[in-house]
Write a protein that holds these residues in place. Structure first.
Motif, PDB file in Angstrom:
ATOM      1  N   GLY A  19      36.685 -15.334  30.863  1.00 27.06           N
ATOM      2  CA  GLY A  19      37.679 -16.381  31.064  1.00 27.06           C
ATOM      3  C   GLY A  19      37.156 -17.777  30.787  1.00 27.06           C
ATOM      4  O   GLY A  19      36.033 -18.121  31.140  1.00 27.06           O
ATOM      5  N   HIS A  20      37.996 -18.551  30.110  1.00 26.95           N
ATOM      6  CA  HIS A  20      37.773 -19.963  29.819  1.00 26.95           C
ATOM      7  C   HIS A  20      36.661 -20.231  28.812  1.00 26.95           C
ATOM      8  O   HIS A  20      36.234 -21.372  28.658  1.00 26.95           O
ATOM      9  CB  HIS A  20      37.542 -20.770  31.096  1.00 26.95           C
ATOM     10  N   VAL A  21      36.197 -19.217  28.117  1.00 30.90           N
ATOM     11  CA  VAL A  21      35.203 -19.413  27.057  1.00 30.90           C
ATOM     12  C   VAL A  21      35.922 -19.796  25.772  1.00 30.90           C
ATOM     13  O   VAL A  21      36.991 -19.267  25.464  1.00 30.90           O
ATOM     14  CB  VAL A  21      34.366 -18.135  26.854  1.00 30.90           C
ATOM     15  N   PHE A  22      35.334 -20.737  25.024  1.00 25.78           N
ATOM     16  CA  PHE A  22      35.866 -21.048  23.696  1.00 25.78           C
ATOM     17  C   PHE A  22      34.785 -20.873  22.651  1.00 25.78           C
ATOM     18  O   PHE A  22      33.592 -21.005  22.933  1.00 25.78           O
ATOM     19  CB  PHE A  22      36.490 -22.451  23.630  1.00 25.78           C
ATOM     20  N   VAL A  23      35.227 -20.556  21.447  1.00 27.87           N
ATOM     21  CA  VAL A  23      34.349 -20.382  20.295  1.00 27.87           C
ATOM     22  C   VAL A  23      34.930 -21.204  19.160  1.00 27.87           C
ATOM     23  O   VAL A  23      36.131 -21.113  18.872  1.00 27.87           O
ATOM     24  CB  VAL A  23      34.243 -18.905  19.876  1.00 27.87           C
ATOM     25  N   ILE A  24      34.084 -22.013  18.540  1.00 24.44           N
ATOM     26  CA  ILE A  24      34.489 -22.824  17.394  1.00 24.44           C
ATOM     27  C   ILE A  24      33.524 -22.531  16.251  1.00 24.44           C
ATOM     28  O   ILE A  24      32.308 -22.654  16.423  1.00 24.44           O
ATOM     29  CB  ILE A  24      34.431 -24.335  17.700  1.00 24.44           C
ATOM     30  N   TYR A  25      34.068 -22.137  15.110  1.00 27.97           N
ATOM     31  CA  TYR A  25      33.282 -22.044  13.888  1.00 27.97           C
ATOM     32  C   TYR A  25      33.609 -23.264  13.046  1.00 27.97           C
ATOM     33  O   TYR A  25      34.784 -23.628  12.917  1.00 27.97           O
ATOM     34  CB  TYR A  25      33.633 -20.780  13.101  1.00 27.97           C
ATOM     35  N   ILE A  26      32.572 -23.902  12.466  1.00 29.88           N
ATOM     36  CA  ILE A  26      32.799 -25.061  11.602  1.00 29.88           C
ATOM     37  C   ILE A  26      32.089 -24.876  10.261  1.00 29.88           C
ATOM     38  O   ILE A  26      31.059 -24.203  10.172  1.00 29.88           O
ATOM     39  CB  ILE A  26      32.347 -26.390  12.251  1.00 29.88           C
ATOM     40  N   ARG A  27      32.683 -25.491   9.252  1.00 31.57           N
ATOM     41  CA  ARG A  27      32.109 -25.540   7.913  1.00 31.57           C
ATOM     42  C   ARG A  27      32.347 -26.958   7.388  1.00 31.57           C
ATOM     43  O   ARG A  27      33.309 -27.606   7.772  1.00 31.57           O
ATOM     44  CB  ARG A  27      32.821 -24.508   7.035  1.00 31.57           C
ATOM     45  N   ASN A  28      31.486 -27.457   6.542  1.00 32.62           N
ATOM     46  CA  ASN A  28      31.566 -28.824   5.989  1.00 32.62           C
ATOM     47  C   ASN A  28      31.269 -29.880   7.051  1.00 32.62           C
ATOM     48  O   ASN A  28      31.734 -31.021   6.938  1.00 32.62           O
ATOM     49  CB  ASN A  28      32.915 -29.115   5.332  1.00 32.62           C
ATOM     50  N   ALA A  29      30.535 -29.513   8.068  1.00 28.35           N
ATOM     51  CA  ALA A  29      30.106 -30.438   9.124  1.00 28.35           C
ATOM     52  C   ALA A  29      28.961 -29.769   9.872  1.00 28.35           C
ATOM     53  O   ALA A  29      28.772 -28.557   9.784  1.00 28.35           O
ATOM     54  CB  ALA A  29      31.244 -30.766  10.079  1.00 28.35           C
ATOM     55  N   TRP A  30      28.229 -30.584  10.601  1.00 32.38           N
ATOM     56  CA  TRP A  30      27.154 -30.096  11.469  1.00 32.38           C
ATOM     57  C   TRP A  30      27.608 -30.264  12.915  1.00 32.38           C
ATOM     58  O   TRP A  30      28.399 -31.170  13.208  1.00 32.38           O
ATOM     59  CB  TRP A  30      25.879 -30.908  11.256  1.00 32.38           C
ATOM     60  N   PRO A  31      27.104 -29.456  13.832  1.00 33.77           N
ATOM     61  CA  PRO A  31      27.458 -29.659  15.245  1.00 33.77           C
ATOM     62  C   PRO A  31      27.216 -31.097  15.713  1.00 33.77           C
ATOM     63  O   PRO A  31      28.019 -31.643  16.476  1.00 33.77           O
ATOM     64  CB  PRO A  31      26.567 -28.663  15.979  1.00 33.77           C
ATOM     65  N   ILE A  32      26.129 -31.728  15.235  1.00 37.37           N
ATOM     66  CA  ILE A  32      25.835 -33.094  15.673  1.00 37.37           C
ATOM     67  C   ILE A  32      26.972 -34.061  15.324  1.00 37.37           C
ATOM     68  O   ILE A  32      27.174 -35.065  15.989  1.00 37.37           O
ATOM     69  CB  ILE A  32      24.484 -33.587  15.103  1.00 37.37           C
ATOM     70  N   ASN A  33      27.745 -33.720  14.283  1.00 35.95           N
ATOM     71  CA  ASN A  33      28.859 -34.571  13.877  1.00 35.95           C
ATOM     72  C   ASN A  33      30.073 -34.454  14.793  1.00 35.95           C
ATOM     73  O   ASN A  33      30.933 -35.333  14.784  1.00 35.95           O
ATOM     74  CB  ASN A  33      29.317 -34.234  12.452  1.00 35.95           C
ATOM     75  N   THR A  43      39.582 -35.305  13.807  1.00 35.47           N
ATOM     76  CA  THR A  43      39.364 -36.752  13.815  1.00 35.47           C
ATOM     77  C   THR A  43      37.885 -37.126  13.764  1.00 35.47           C
ATOM     78  O   THR A  43      37.556 -38.303  13.654  1.00 35.47           O
ATOM     79  CB  THR A  43      40.016 -37.407  15.058  1.00 35.47           C
ATOM     80  N   SER A  44      36.990 -36.148  13.817  1.00 36.36           N
ATOM     81  CA  SER A  44      35.551 -36.424  13.797  1.00 36.36           C
ATOM     82  C   SER A  44      34.959 -36.455  12.402  1.00 36.36           C
ATOM     83  O   SER A  44      34.107 -37.292  12.109  1.00 36.36           O
ATOM     84  CB  SER A  44      34.792 -35.379  14.616  1.00 36.36           C
ATOM     85  N   VAL A  45      35.352 -35.512  11.553  1.00 35.53           N
ATOM     86  CA  VAL A  45      34.742 -35.373  10.235  1.00 35.53           C
ATOM     87  C   VAL A  45      35.836 -35.081   9.204  1.00 35.53           C
ATOM     88  O   VAL A  45      36.473 -34.025   9.269  1.00 35.53           O
ATOM     89  CB  VAL A  45      33.711 -34.218  10.214  1.00 35.53           C
ATOM     90  N   PRO A  46      36.053 -35.986   8.270  1.00 39.16           N
ATOM     91  CA  PRO A  46      37.033 -35.698   7.214  1.00 39.16           C
ATOM     92  C   PRO A  46      36.599 -34.454   6.436  1.00 39.16           C
ATOM     93  O   PRO A  46      35.437 -34.302   6.086  1.00 39.16           O
ATOM     94  CB  PRO A  46      36.978 -36.939   6.319  1.00 39.16           C
ATOM     95  N   GLY A  47      37.517 -33.540   6.217  1.00 31.72           N
ATOM     96  CA  GLY A  47      37.214 -32.344   5.436  1.00 31.72           C
ATOM     97  C   GLY A  47      36.592 -31.213   6.208  1.00 31.72           C
ATOM     98  O   GLY A  47      36.274 -30.178   5.616  1.00 31.72           O
ATOM     99  N   VAL A  48      36.392 -31.356   7.509  1.00 32.24           N
ATOM    100  CA  VAL A  48      35.825 -30.252   8.287  1.00 32.24           C
ATOM    101  C   VAL A  48      36.784 -29.064   8.240  1.00 32.24           C
ATOM    102  O   VAL A  48      38.005 -29.216   8.300  1.00 32.24           O
ATOM    103  CB  VAL A  48      35.532 -30.664   9.753  1.00 32.24           C
TER     104      VAL A  48
END
Length: 164
Positions: free
Chosen positions: A81-95, A38-43
């Motif tokens: 425990g409780h660590v998450f990892v997110i890889y993103i493409r077609n967006a910047w972390p600031i988005n 819901t943050s970035v279309p196409g992420v």
């Protein structure tokens, strides 16, 4: 009690960014998924989350299989425990960072970067590990000059759509 430190290298493929954080509930994966779409279309993204109790599985979601596999691999190596990892493409972390930080389960963000990243993990007993810090990028080489400032402002206009 003894403590053992390990440094986990986080691969960052060309054109991707990684976000590493800490959350507290099995629902984290679904809520992070919703925050991203819901943050970035196409992420494009992959999420993995280390469950800390119960079955203690690495939970995962995403809409890009390569990024999902990367997130799972990094969570497997961090193994805290409780660590998450997110890889993103077609967006910047600031988005996406504000949306991620507003997820009820998120406790903290350790890093959001495309720079070389290492996660420092402490193990205090078998099967009890935690993130104690990150090494994000490299040390500075100097102080920016006027040309560097202009280059920075141009880049920020591209990624944030704000006028400085």
């Amino acid at each position: 009690m003894s403590i053992r430190f390990e440094v986990v290298e986080v691969p960052i493929p060309q054109g991707t960014n990684v976000i590493v954080g800490h959350a507290h509930f099995i629902k984290t994966v679904e809520d992070l998924y919703e925050a991203l779409v819901t943050s970035v279309p196409g992420v494009k993204f992959g999420i993995a989350f280390c469950e800390a109790s119960g079955k203690r599985l690495i939970r995962h979601e995403g809409n890009d299989e390569e990024l999902r596999k990367l997130a799972i691999d990094v969570c497997r190596r961090i193994a805290a425990g409780h660590v998450f990892v997110i890889y993103i493409r077609n967006a910047w972390p600031i988005n996406v960072l504000n949306a991620i930080k507003n997820v009820q389960e998120v406790v903290r963000i350790y890093a959001a970067t495309a720079n070389p990243l290492k996660i420092i993990v402490a193990e205090v007993e078998p099967e009890r590990r935690g993130v104690v810090g990150v090494v994000d990028g490299h040390s500075p080489l100097g102080v920016e000059a006027e040309g560097d400032r202009e280059e920075r402002k141009k880049f920020l206009r591209e990624v944030t759509k704000y006028k400085l």
